[in-house]
Motif scaffolding. Structure first.
Motif, mmCIF file in Angstrom:
data_model
loop_
_atom_site.group_PDB
_atom_site.id
_atom_site.type_symbol
_atom_site.label_atom_id
_atom_site.label_comp_id
_atom_site.label_asym_id
_atom_site.label_seq_id
_atom_site.Cartn_x
_atom_site.Cartn_y
_atom_site.Cartn_z
ATOM 1 N N ASP A 16 0.887 -1.033 -0.177
ATOM 2 C CA ASP A 16 0.058 -0.066 0.035
ATOM 3 C C ASP A 16 0.965 1.208 -0.036
ATOM 4 O O ASP A 16 1.512 1.220 1.161
ATOM 5 C CB ASP A 16 -0.941 0.042 1.217
ATOM 6 N N ASN A 17 1.080 1.731 -1.226
ATOM 7 C CA ASN A 17 1.990 2.876 -1.237
ATOM 8 C C ASN A 17 1.521 4.173 -0.493
ATOM 9 O O ASN A 17 2.390 5.038 -0.170
ATOM 10 C CB ASN A 17 2.381 3.210 -2.892
ATOM 11 N N ALA A 18 0.092 4.174 -0.208
ATOM 12 C CA ALA A 18 -0.159 5.559 0.445
ATOM 13 C C ALA A 18 0.180 5.216 2.162
ATOM 14 O O ALA A 18 0.119 6.337 2.566
ATOM 15 C CB ALA A 18 -1.710 5.491 0.263
ATOM 16 N N LYS A 19 0.448 3.971 2.238
ATOM 17 C CA LYS A 19 0.691 3.945 3.638
ATOM 18 C C LYS A 19 2.101 3.367 3.766
ATOM 19 O O LYS A 19 2.697 3.028 4.962
ATOM 20 C CB LYS A 19 0.041 2.699 4.274
ATOM 21 N N ASN A 20 2.956 3.411 2.827
ATOM 22 C CA ASN A 20 4.479 3.071 2.767
ATOM 23 C C ASN A 20 4.587 1.804 3.508
ATOM 24 O O ASN A 20 5.542 1.654 4.304
ATOM 25 C CB ASN A 20 5.218 4.184 3.504
ATOM 26 N N THR A 21 3.540 0.950 3.339
ATOM 27 C CA THR A 21 3.741 -0.399 3.849
ATOM 28 C C THR A 21 3.876 -1.754 2.819
ATOM 29 O O THR A 21 2.838 -1.643 1.745
ATOM 30 C CB THR A 21 2.613 -0.619 4.807
ATOM 31 N N VAL A 22 4.526 -2.977 3.246
ATOM 32 C CA VAL A 22 4.347 -3.799 2.318
ATOM 33 C C VAL A 22 3.748 -5.161 3.380
ATOM 34 O O VAL A 22 4.378 -4.996 4.262
ATOM 35 C CB VAL A 22 5.567 -4.150 1.616
ATOM 36 N N TYR A 23 3.247 -5.934 2.585
ATOM 37 C CA TYR A 23 2.464 -7.285 3.358
ATOM 38 C C TYR A 23 3.208 -8.425 2.858
ATOM 39 O O TYR A 23 3.264 -8.519 1.826
ATOM 40 C CB TYR A 23 1.115 -7.058 3.627
ATOM 41 N N LEU A 24 2.893 -9.335 3.831
ATOM 42 C CA LEU A 24 3.407 -10.699 3.380
ATOM 43 C C LEU A 24 2.180 -11.720 4.256
ATOM 44 O O LEU A 24 2.002 -11.757 5.015
ATOM 45 C CB LEU A 24 4.673 -11.384 3.610
ATOM 46 N N GLN A 25 1.097 -12.103 3.238
ATOM 47 C CA GLN A 25 -0.077 -12.849 3.674
ATOM 48 C C GLN A 25 0.573 -14.288 3.724
ATOM 49 O O GLN A 25 0.783 -14.784 2.457
ATOM 50 C CB GLN A 25 -1.325 -12.576 3.223
ATOM 51 N N MET A 26 0.610 -14.914 4.789
ATOM 52 C CA MET A 26 1.140 -16.366 4.628
ATOM 53 C C MET A 26 -0.057 -17.179 5.100
ATOM 54 O O MET A 26 -0.805 -17.333 6.186
ATOM 55 C CB MET A 26 2.189 -16.230 5.690
ATOM 56 N N ASN A 27 -0.348 -18.137 4.188
ATOM 57 C CA ASN A 27 -1.513 -19.139 4.346
ATOM 58 C C ASN A 27 -0.782 -20.580 4.552
ATOM 59 O O ASN A 27 -0.082 -20.859 3.906
ATOM 60 C CB ASN A 27 -2.518 -18.985 3.297
ATOM 61 N N SER A 28 -1.754 -21.669 5.080
ATOM 62 C CA SER A 28 -1.232 -22.836 5.244
ATOM 63 C C SER A 28 0.072 -23.076 5.690
ATOM 64 O O SER A 28 0.933 -23.654 5.124
ATOM 65 C CB SER A 28 -1.373 -23.547 3.765
ATOM 66 N N LEU A 29 0.483 -22.336 6.687
ATOM 67 C CA LEU A 29 1.952 -22.537 7.196
ATOM 68 C C LEU A 29 2.328 -23.804 7.723
ATOM 69 O O LEU A 29 1.437 -24.804 8.183
ATOM 70 C CB LEU A 29 2.012 -21.639 8.265
ATOM 71 N N LYS A 30 3.528 -24.220 7.490
ATOM 72 C CA LYS A 30 4.006 -25.471 7.817
ATOM 73 C C LYS A 30 5.199 -25.153 8.581
ATOM 74 O O LYS A 30 6.004 -24.056 8.557
ATOM 75 C CB LYS A 30 4.865 -26.027 6.572
ATOM 76 N N PRO A 31 5.710 -26.075 9.489
ATOM 77 C CA PRO A 31 6.778 -26.109 10.508
ATOM 78 C C PRO A 31 8.077 -25.497 9.634
ATOM 79 O O PRO A 31 8.895 -24.848 10.266
ATOM 80 C CB PRO A 31 6.937 -27.329 10.751
ATOM 81 N N ASP A 32 8.403 -25.937 8.298
ATOM 82 C CA ASP A 32 9.468 -25.497 7.512
ATOM 83 C C ASP A 32 9.211 -23.825 7.150
ATOM 84 O O ASP A 32 10.385 -23.377 6.832
ATOM 85 C CB ASP A 32 9.547 -26.200 6.299
ATOM 86 N N ASP A 33 8.503 -23.499 7.500
ATOM 87 C CA ASP A 33 8.264 -22.013 7.265
ATOM 88 C C ASP A 33 8.850 -21.121 8.382
ATOM 89 O O ASP A 33 8.879 -19.952 8.428
ATOM 90 C CB ASP A 33 6.683 -21.381 7.243
ATOM 91 N N THR A 34 9.289 -21.707 9.761
ATOM 92 C CA THR A 34 9.462 -21.169 10.782
ATOM 93 C C THR A 34 11.038 -20.469 10.439
ATOM 94 O O THR A 34 11.958 -21.146 9.947
ATOM 95 C CB THR A 34 10.008 -22.255 11.902
ATOM 96 N N ALA A 35 11.259 -19.314 10.719
ATOM 97 C CA ALA A 35 12.273 -18.407 10.355
ATOM 98 C C ALA A 35 12.164 -16.929 11.025
ATOM 99 O O ALA A 35 11.139 -16.731 11.450
ATOM 100 C CB ALA A 35 12.564 -18.454 8.925
ATOM 101 N N VAL A 36 13.120 -16.321 10.943
ATOM 102 C CA VAL A 36 13.048 -14.828 11.038
ATOM 103 C C VAL A 36 12.886 -14.190 9.566
ATOM 104 O O VAL A 36 13.545 -14.603 8.748
ATOM 105 C CB VAL A 36 14.184 -14.338 11.782
ATOM 106 N N TYR A 37 11.716 -13.371 9.647
ATOM 107 C CA TYR A 37 11.353 -13.007 8.256
ATOM 108 C C TYR A 37 11.531 -11.419 8.347
ATOM 109 O O TYR A 37 11.495 -10.710 9.312
ATOM 110 C CB TYR A 37 9.843 -13.126 7.892
ATOM 111 N N TYR A 38 12.484 -11.025 7.350
ATOM 112 C CA TYR A 38 12.936 -9.391 6.995
ATOM 113 C C TYR A 38 12.277 -9.045 5.818
ATOM 114 O O TYR A 38 12.137 -9.776 4.538
ATOM 115 C CB TYR A 38 14.414 -9.515 6.520
ATOM 116 N N CYS A 39 11.995 -7.806 5.675
ATOM 117 C CA CYS A 39 11.732 -7.061 4.384
ATOM 118 C C CYS A 39 12.817 -6.256 4.164
ATOM 119 O O CYS A 39 13.691 -5.959 4.981
ATOM 120 C CB CYS A 39 10.521 -6.315 4.779
#
Length: 124
Positions: free
Chosen positions: A73-96
Motif C-alpha cells: 500500500d504505497n499510500a501507507k508506505n507499507t508492504v505485507y506478506l500474507q502467509m497461508n497454510s503455514l508449515k513447520p518448515d516456514d519457521t524463520a526470522v522474516y525480513y523485509c
C-alpha cells in the motif's frame, strides 16, 4: 534516515495464516521494489517474495508459491506478506528489504535497506 520496521510474527500452528507488515520511512517508497526474505536457524537467508514499486508484478520462491501473497500500500508506505497454510518448515526470522533494481529481486546483495526481522514459529 531510512527505516524498515517488520512486524506481525508470532507462534502459530501448522495450517494457520499470518500476515506480516513492513512499514517504511525516510525513502520514496513507491520508487523501491520490496522483498521478503527469511532465515531459519543455522541456514542462509533465502528469498521468499518480491513486488515492484507500483505493485504491478510479483515473484515468489517455489516453496511458498500459492500459499503466500505479497502486496503493498504505497499510500501507507507499507508492504505485507500474507502467509497461508503455514508449515513447520516456514519457521524463520522474516525480513523485509528494499531495492531499486528489479533484476536482482531474489538476491540479498541487491537490497540496500533491511528491516530488523520478525520471528515466525510454526508448530506441528
Amino acid at each position: 534516515q531510512v527505516q524498515l520496521v517488520d512486524s506481525g510474527g508470532r507462534l502459530v500452528q501448522a495450517g494457520d495464516s499470518l500476515r506480516l507488515s513492513c512499514a517504511a520511512s525516510g525513502l520514496t517508497f513507491s520508487t523501491y521494489h520490496m522483498g521478503w526474505f527469511r532465515q531459519a536457524l543455522g541456514k542462509e537467508r533465502e528469498f521468499v517474495a518480491a513486488i515492484t514499486g507500483d505493485g504491478s508484478d510479483t515473484n515468489y520462491a517455489n516453496s511458498v508459491k500459492a500459499r503466500f501473497i505479497i502486496s503493498r500500500d504505497n499510500a501507507k508506505n507499507t508492504v505485507y506478506l500474507q502467509m497461508n497454510s503455514l508449515k513447520p518448515d516456514d519457521t524463520a526470522v522474516y525480513y523485509c528489504a528494499a531495492t531499486s533494481w528489479w533484476g536482482g529481486y531474489s538476491v540479498t546483495a541487491a537490497y540496500k535497506y533491511w528491516g530488523q526481522g520478525t520471528q515466525v514459529t510454526v508448530s506441528s
